[in-house]
Scaffold this active site. Structure first.
Site, PDB file in Angstrom:
ATOM      1  N   SER A 280      13.936   8.101 -24.940  1.00 59.44           N
ATOM      2  CA  SER A 280      14.121   7.357 -23.895  1.00 59.44           C
ATOM      3  C   SER A 280      13.174   6.418 -23.448  1.00 59.44           C
ATOM      4  O   SER A 280      12.728   5.883 -22.634  1.00 59.44           O
ATOM      5  CB  SER A 280      14.040   8.609 -22.676  1.00 59.44           C
TER       6      SER A 280
ATOM      7  N   LYS B 213       7.697  -1.425 -31.466  1.00 58.96           N
ATOM      8  CA  LYS B 213       8.714  -0.524 -32.135  1.00 58.96           C
ATOM      9  C   LYS B 213       9.862  -1.582 -32.818  1.00 58.96           C
ATOM     10  O   LYS B 213      10.806  -0.946 -33.656  1.00 58.96           O
ATOM     11  CB  LYS B 213       9.323   0.260 -31.140  1.00 58.96           C
TER      12      LYS B 213
END
Lengths: 311, 311
Positions: free
Chosen positions: B75, B50
């Site tokens: 989250s 990511k």
């Protein structure tokens, strides 16, 4: 066990082992305050450095000896390593295992082509069973750690580490029977003019630590440590090498071992076994003494039952 | 999102990311009957791919935008990645997290320098809270997956894999929001004339699979999968790319995911998260169709709570 013999040993076993990667982590460097280089024998064949010594020992048998096979007693990584090394070299391997060994360990040996022979779970029984098999089959007994050819083979991990990182100030190693640290100490003596070797040992199996103090081989009455690879007895070939070439042994608690193991798992995303965590736990415990140094840590193996973790 | 833009993106983010290793395992090759190359983004900064998209998105903000910071709702791994990327680039990151997120996830964001803002655990609340923060601070909203700059950034993992293994026949990728697989599909289209991209998706969150069939974006009513990274909704930027460039999606059961995860842990000694195991599980499930092929598998991340394992 000369420098020349170590070099020859490395050339001999090289085609049968992985030159495992040396990993680093900036986060860990920051935490320790030093440059740490992890020699990742958890990525080795059969999941541990043991294949190095097993391969070296088998390769130096005569052809007749090879035909008769090899025998050892181990319920741990050496059992798998000897089985796999023997199969690679077309040799039979008889592995003496206590009858109460977990089935998963027996299966691992079988998977690598070893023949499992069960014995009563006592030290006497396992040696007697090994002797019986040796007598019956002519197989050569190969001790998991107390054997010069095994020691030399295990030294090739430290040798590879020093070839890749020649400026190491220290190498940290776990101590069980003493094969890995004795081999590492020889490699360090022959391939560095400054690198010191430091042992990590559980308080619960600190025979090597006490042996260095008393000057004679001490035994563990119990060895109630999670570091299952380090429960074994320090050997007579290994002890004099450790006396001469190992700078220091740092002992760690069970809690320190478990925390070090979890830390490496979470931060480096690699699976290491508790015995391997002992070396890093020793470094972490005394990190103030090693600030800004260049430090190798031998991650000895990664054979863990992931269904039975301590965290 | 042209080839030129992907190359420029890679040059841009390169100094801020790891070129993660590509690992292989003879044992796995034997089991699958193919040559499998694992692109190990579990070793990436913040433990997942990511960071690539997060870095690319932040780097293309104007100076004024950078001064105002960035905001996202996540989250999971994007929360940590955006926090770390923002810190590396001296930008503030506001992370909207459901109030019921585990404290360990909030701590991870805080550790990387992100500012945690809690919201009610609903999709509406998180978007509204993100909008509020954007209005209040001027921070630029960056979606975790449905954003062309994020997609392009995620594509650099596949690009690196193809630069190292140019002869791949297939790349397997997990599908959640679709950022990784869309980027990978672009990389594969631009850097190989034969490599096909195949998605792995849990049956329990198979919105992408159903969307490909219906030709419009489908939603998951529930997403009760252990692959927590894949519970999110397929995005509108990603879907057309997937429609055009992804060959096939293979769905896997929860049990197949868990078994694949444990297998990789035990045999490769690396820690991968359930979402990563989905890609390998998909390959294993249909291995008969991929015999003797050269196959990349993107291991998307390694962020697992080792205290809460499914085995």
């Amino acid at each position: 066990m000369t420098k020349k013999e170590l070099i020859e040993c490395h050339s001999r076993v090289k085609p049968y082992i992985h030159n495992t990667p040396v990993l680093t982590s900036r986060l860990i460097n920051k935490r320790i305050g030093a440059d740490v280089f992890f020699k990742c024998e958890n990525f080795q064949k059969a999941g541990a450095y043991k294949i190095r010594g097993a391969t070296n020992a088998i390769m130096q048998l005569t052809d007749t000896q090879k035909q008769n096979g090899v025998v050892t007693h181990s319920s741990g990584n050496f059992a798998q390593a000897l089985s796999l090394a023997a199969r690679s070299l077309n040799v039979n391997a008889y592995i003496i295992m206590p009858s109460n060994s977990p089935q998963v360990k027996k299966n691992a040996v079988l998977e690598y082509g070893g023949e499992v022979i069960e014995c009563e779970p006592t030290i006497d029984a396992r040696q007697k069973t090994a002797d019986d098999i040796a007598n019956k089959t002519g197989a050569k007994f190969i001790h998991p750690s107390n054997n010069p050819k095994v020691i030399l083979g295990q030294g090739t991990a430290g040798l590879e580490l020093l070839l890749e990182q020649p400026n190491l100030d220290y190498i940290f190693c776990p101590i069980g029977g003493g094969g890995l640290i004795a081999g590492t100490a020889l490699a360090s003596t022959y391939f560095s003019n400054k690198c010191k070797v430091i042992g990590g040992e559980p308080y619960e199996a600190d025979d090597a630590y006490r042996s260095l103090i008393s000057g004679k081989i001490e035994t563990n009455v119990t060895a109630n440590t999670i570091a299952d690879g380090l429960r074994t007895q320090l050997g007579s070939y290994n002890f004099p090498i450790i006396q001469e070439y190992v700078t220091r042994i740092i002992r760690v608690t069970e809690n320190e071992i478990i925390q070090a193991m979890q830390f490496i798992w979470e931060r480096m995303k690699i699976i290491i076994e508790p015995s391997s965590a002992v070396a890093f736990a020793a470094l972490e415990k005394e990190k103030e003494s090693f600030k800004n140094q260049s430090i190798g840590v031998i991650i000895s193996g990664g054979n863990v039952d992931v269904n039975q973790l301590p965290f």
